[in-house]
Write a protein that holds these residues in place. Structure first.
Motif, PDB file in Angstrom:
ATOM      1  N   PHE A  44     -49.053  -4.544  24.095  1.00  0.00           N
ATOM      2  CA  PHE A  44     -48.532  -5.237  25.272  1.00  0.00           C
ATOM      3  C   PHE A  44     -47.530  -4.365  26.027  1.00  0.00           C
ATOM      4  N   MET A  71     -55.233  -7.665  21.601  1.00  0.00           N
ATOM      5  CA  MET A  71     -54.475  -7.682  22.856  1.00  0.00           C
ATOM      6  C   MET A  71     -55.297  -7.145  24.014  1.00  0.00           C
ATOM      7  N   LYS A  72     -56.093  -6.108  23.761  1.00  0.00           N
ATOM      8  CA  LYS A  72     -56.965  -5.601  24.832  1.00  0.00           C
ATOM      9  C   LYS A  72     -57.983  -6.652  25.237  1.00  0.00           C
ATOM     10  N   ARG A  75     -56.182  -9.294  27.317  1.00  0.00           N
ATOM     11  CA  ARG A  75     -55.859  -8.757  28.647  1.00  0.00           C
ATOM     12  C   ARG A  75     -57.097  -8.750  29.546  1.00  0.00           C
ATOM     13  N   GLU A  76     -58.233  -8.283  29.008  1.00  0.00           N
ATOM     14  CA  GLU A  76     -59.467  -8.250  29.801  1.00  0.00           C
ATOM     15  C   GLU A  76     -59.938  -9.652  30.158  1.00  0.00           C
ATOM     16  N   ASP A  79     -57.760 -11.157  32.909  1.00  0.00           N
ATOM     17  CA  ASP A  79     -58.116 -10.574  34.211  1.00  0.00           C
ATOM     18  C   ASP A  79     -59.415 -11.160  34.735  1.00  0.00           C
TER      19      ASP A  79
END
Length: 118
Positions: A44, A71-72, A75-76, A79
Motif C-alpha cells: 500500500f 493488495m495488488k 487495488r486493481e 480501479d
C-alpha cells in the motif's frame, strides 16, 4: 546476483520470523497473519515493488509476497469496479494460490497417509 539477493533476503525474512517465534509468545498462525498484513501495508505504501525488484523470489515467495499479491488485486479491482472491488479483489488475486495449496495438500495426503497426533 539475482540468486544471491533472493537467498539472503528470503533467509533474513525467515530468520526474523524464527526469532519472533522464539522470543515472543505469538502462535505461528498469528505470525503468518502478521506477515500477510505487513506485506499488504508495504505494498500500500508503494515500497514492495522496489523491494521485490531487488530481492526477486526472496520477496515474492514468503507470506509478505502473498500480502502484496492481495493488495495488488484489491487495488486493481477498486480501479475497475469501485467500492465493491474492495471486497472482491483479494479473492480474485488469491484464488489460484489458495486453490493450488488445497489441491496439492489433498494429493500429498493421498501419498503420505497422514494420521492424527495423540
Amino acid at each position: 546476483m539475482d540468486y544471491i539477493n533472493a537467498f539472503w533476503v528470503g533467509g533474513l525474512i525467515c530468520a526474523l520470523v524464527q526469532i519472533l517465534l522464539e522470543k515472543t509468545k505469538m502462535m505461528s498462525g498469528r505470525v503468518m497473519v502478521t506477515l500477510v498484513v505487513l506485506g499488504a501495508v508495504i505494498s500500500f505504501l508503494g515500497w514492495y515493488e522496489p523491494f521485490q525488484e531487488f530481492a526477486g523470489a526472496g520477496a515474492s515467495v514468503p507470506l509478505l509476497g502473498f500480502g502484496n499479491n492481495l493488495m495488488k488485486g484489491v487495488r486493481e479491482a477498486v480501479d475497475e469496479s469501485g467500492l465493491i472491488g474492495l471486497f472482491q479483489g483479494g479473492f480474485k488475486a488469491g484464488a489460484v494460490g489458495s486453490s493450488a495449496a488445497l489441491i496439492f495438500g489433498l494429493l500429498a495426503s493421498f501419498v503420505f497417509k497422514p494420521k492424527m497426533k495423540k
